[in-house]
Design an enzyme around this catalytic site. Structure first.
Site, PDB file in Angstrom:
ATOM      1  N   LYS A 149       0.860  -1.172   0.000  1.00  0.00           N
ATOM      2  CA  LYS A 149       0.000   0.000   0.000  1.00  0.00           C
ATOM      3  C   LYS A 149       0.903   1.231   0.000  1.00  0.00           C
ATOM      4  CE  LYS A 149      -2.651   3.402   1.561  1.00  0.00           C
ATOM      5  NZ  LYS A 149      -2.111   4.779   1.618  1.00  0.00           N
TER       6      LYS A 149
ATOM      7  N   THR B  28       5.000   8.297  13.898  1.00  0.00           N
ATOM      8  CA  THR B  28       4.725   7.601  15.153  1.00  0.00           C
ATOM      9  C   THR B  28       3.232   7.588  15.446  1.00  0.00           C
ATOM     10  OG1 THR B  28       6.905   8.113  16.064  1.00  0.00           O
ATOM     11  CG2 THR B  28       5.139   7.686  17.651  1.00  0.00           C
TER      12      THR B  28
ATOM     13  N   GLU C 135       8.559   1.299  11.672  1.00  0.00           N
ATOM     14  CA  GLU C 135       9.710   2.220  11.591  1.00  0.00           C
ATOM     15  C   GLU C 135       9.106   3.605  11.519  1.00  0.00           C
ATOM     16  OE1 GLU C 135      11.773   4.992  10.254  1.00  0.00           O
ATOM     17  OE2 GLU C 135      11.982   3.877   8.363  1.00  0.00           O
TER      18      GLU C 135
ATOM     19  N   CYS D  37      13.350  10.355   7.776  1.00  0.00           N
ATOM     20  CA  CYS D  37      13.092  10.040   9.190  1.00  0.00           C
ATOM     21  C   CYS D  37      14.337  10.172  10.044  1.00  0.00           C
ATOM     22  CB  CYS D  37      12.502   8.639   9.319  1.00  0.00           C
ATOM     23  SG  CYS D  37      13.486   7.355   8.524  1.00  0.00           S
TER      24      CYS D  37
ATOM     25  N   GLU E 128       8.840  16.240  15.096  1.00  0.00           N
ATOM     26  CA  GLU E 128       9.356  15.917  13.767  1.00  0.00           C
ATOM     27  C   GLU E 128       8.682  16.817  12.728  1.00  0.00           C
ATOM     28  OE1 GLU E 128      10.553  11.907  11.404  1.00  0.00           O
ATOM     29  OE2 GLU E 128       8.468  12.015  12.084  1.00  0.00           O
TER      30      GLU E 128
END
Length: 496
Positions: A189, A244, A265, A300, A399
């Site tokens: 996906k 996250t 991850e 990331c 982030e």
């Protein structure tokens, strides 16, 4: 004719695959719905893509399960599965320019990196796991003499790989490479922002001889297709790369469905520590600049927190600033461009909002901070550096996923480690020092899945990649990744 014009000519002649790939063929979404695929390079519509949802997930899972239970792939002779994956890798390499162009047009990264980092990395990943297939042995336990205890690995079954838009094919390969090598059926996906290269890849997989139903691609929204995969009772595993926040949803989906395996991850806020015993500050500055501005900061492990020892702080930040000044956004289809666009307007606006947050928090804007190349219609933000940052500020804790660097001075080694570990994330860390003792000492204290010494993004396919804390669960790359796509069976035979 320049290389840039050549790539534009090739781009103009591209054909886009825009339907789902299920059970060996392209099909429309069951609902008939589509979503727009807009290029962040110039804001123009590339195509409209099938918007898959739960109904399509059901069809794909049935096809994947049927293929798995038939044994056409899961029980294939290892040398034959290896041969098929090596052919797959060879065909990917053959179509490098086409796949790289799809990546660049779809998410805005410079064509040079799309060719030499992304697609080259996909080829290497698939080749590496293919070669591993007939070199991984099962085990015999040291049991009693009157028994034989065999420890064998078996594929999990149906694996859903839900991947991000920053490295669309490479992140996918880190998952489907070992998953296919282990004998699983895969449903990929892709992110709704970047589905085009994955759909072309499905066609290439079929050409390589990957059996129908073994490799499927479902484009669609995360909240529909992604959630349906996460909740499906016949999906054995979800392998996810992304934020996250969304990673936690997949843990919830697994708990509320069939307790499927989940590998995550997730986010990062990488500390990049520069000690005053680092002699080559120019090299450290170059590495630090690339570490945060590469891929427009949409990485990331981007080294977004620059921790510099107080007595060299100002000098070093000036050096990094010069690197940022050289990495201005340009035409992603020009091979000379080092920095492309954001993935879309929404991400650009998110980055711009964090720049305003940084100003409001009292950080000092020392470079950039603006949207640029507005006349192109694309989504571009220039390299941005904040100084006088406190690690408690949002721009140091959250982030951003953009070309925004927060610089933070530190007193000594203990202070550096304290600041570096003061985050919910633990994906990666870097440090620059000429003292080998310090390198080992600090690396042991940093709570991160990877610690780079005198670089900001070391490692290759042979080493595991994943995070501590809220940066995830499990590892991609290396043979450690292979482990998570198999389950271990003990067969204990007692002699009579």
């Amino acid at each position: 004719m320049s290389a840039a014009i050549d790539y534009r000519d090739r781009a103009a002649s591209l054909t886009y695959r825009n339907k789902a790939f299920i059970d060996g063929k392209f099909v429309d979404a069951a609902s008939g719905e589509t979503f727009e695929c807009v290029s962040p390079v110039d804001g123009k519509l590339l195509t409209e893509v099938a918007a898959c949802d739960k109904a399509d997930v059901d069809v794909a899972v049935k096809a994947a399960r049927r293929a798995f239970e038939s044994g056409v792939w899961s029980e294939m002779n290892p040398k034959d599965r290896k041969k098929a994956l090596l052919k797959f890798a060879g065909l990917i390499e053959k179509h490098t320019d086409e796949l790289a162009l799809l990546e660049t047009l779809d998410m805005g990264k410079p064509i040079t990196f799309a060719v030499n980092v992304d697609v080259a990395g996909v080829v290497n990943t698939v080749q590496w796991y293919a070669e591993a297939i007939d070199k991984i042995y099962d085990e015999i336990a040291p049991s009693d003499r009157n028994a034989l205890a065999m420890i064998t690995r078996e594929p999990l079954g149906v694996v859903a790989a839900v991947v991000p838009w920053n490295f669309p094919l490479l992140m996918a390969a880190w998952k489907f490479g070992p998953a296919l090598a282990a004998g699983n059926s895969v449903i990929l996906k892709p992110a709704e922002q970047s589905p085009l290269s994955a759909l072309r890849l499905a066609e290439i997989a079929a050409e390589a001889g990957i059996p129908d139903g073994v490799f499927n691609v479902l484009p669609g929204m995360g909240e529909t297709a992604g959630q349906a995969l996460g909740r499906h009772m016949d999906v054995d595993m979800v392998a996810f790369t992304g934020s996250t926040e969304v990673g936690k949803y997949f843990l919830k989906y697994a708990a509320e469905s069939n307790m499927k395996h989940v590998s995550l991850e997730c986010g990062g806020k990488t500390p990049n520590i520069v000690f005053n015993d680092c002699k080559d500050l120019d090299a450290a500055a170059q590495g630090s600049g690339m570490g945060v501005f590469f891929n427009t900061g949409q990485v990331c492990v981007a080294a977004t927190r620059l921790l510099v020892q107080q007595d060299i702080h100002d000098e070093f930040v000036e050096k990094v600033k010069k690197v940022g000044e050289m990495m201005q956004p340009g035409d992603p289809l020009d091979p000379g461009t080092l920095m492309g666009s954001m993935v879309d307007v929404n991400q650009m606006e998110r980055v711009k909002s964090y720049i305003e947050i940084g100003k409001g928090e009292g950080a000092e804007l020392t470079l950039g901070g603006r949207q640029v190349r507005q006349n192109t219609g694309g989504a571009y933000v220039e390299p941005t550096i904040f100084s006088k940052v406190d690690n408690k500020m949002r721009i140091a804790q959250e982030e951003i996923f953009g070309p925004v660097l927060a610089t933070i001075p530190f007193k000594d080694e203990e202070d550096a480690v304290r600041i570096a570990n003061d985050t919910i994330y633990g994906l990666q860390a870097s440090l620059w020092t000429d003292d080998l003792n310090r390198a080992h000492r600090v690396a042991r204290k940093l709570k991160a899945g990877t610690v780079n010494v005198n670089n900001t993004d070391g490692g290759d396919i042979t080493v595991p990649f994943g995070g501590y804390k809220q940066s995830g669960i499990g590892r991609d790359k290396s043979l450690h990744a292979y482990d998570k796509y198999t389950q271990i069976k003990t067969t204990y035979i007692e002699f009579k």
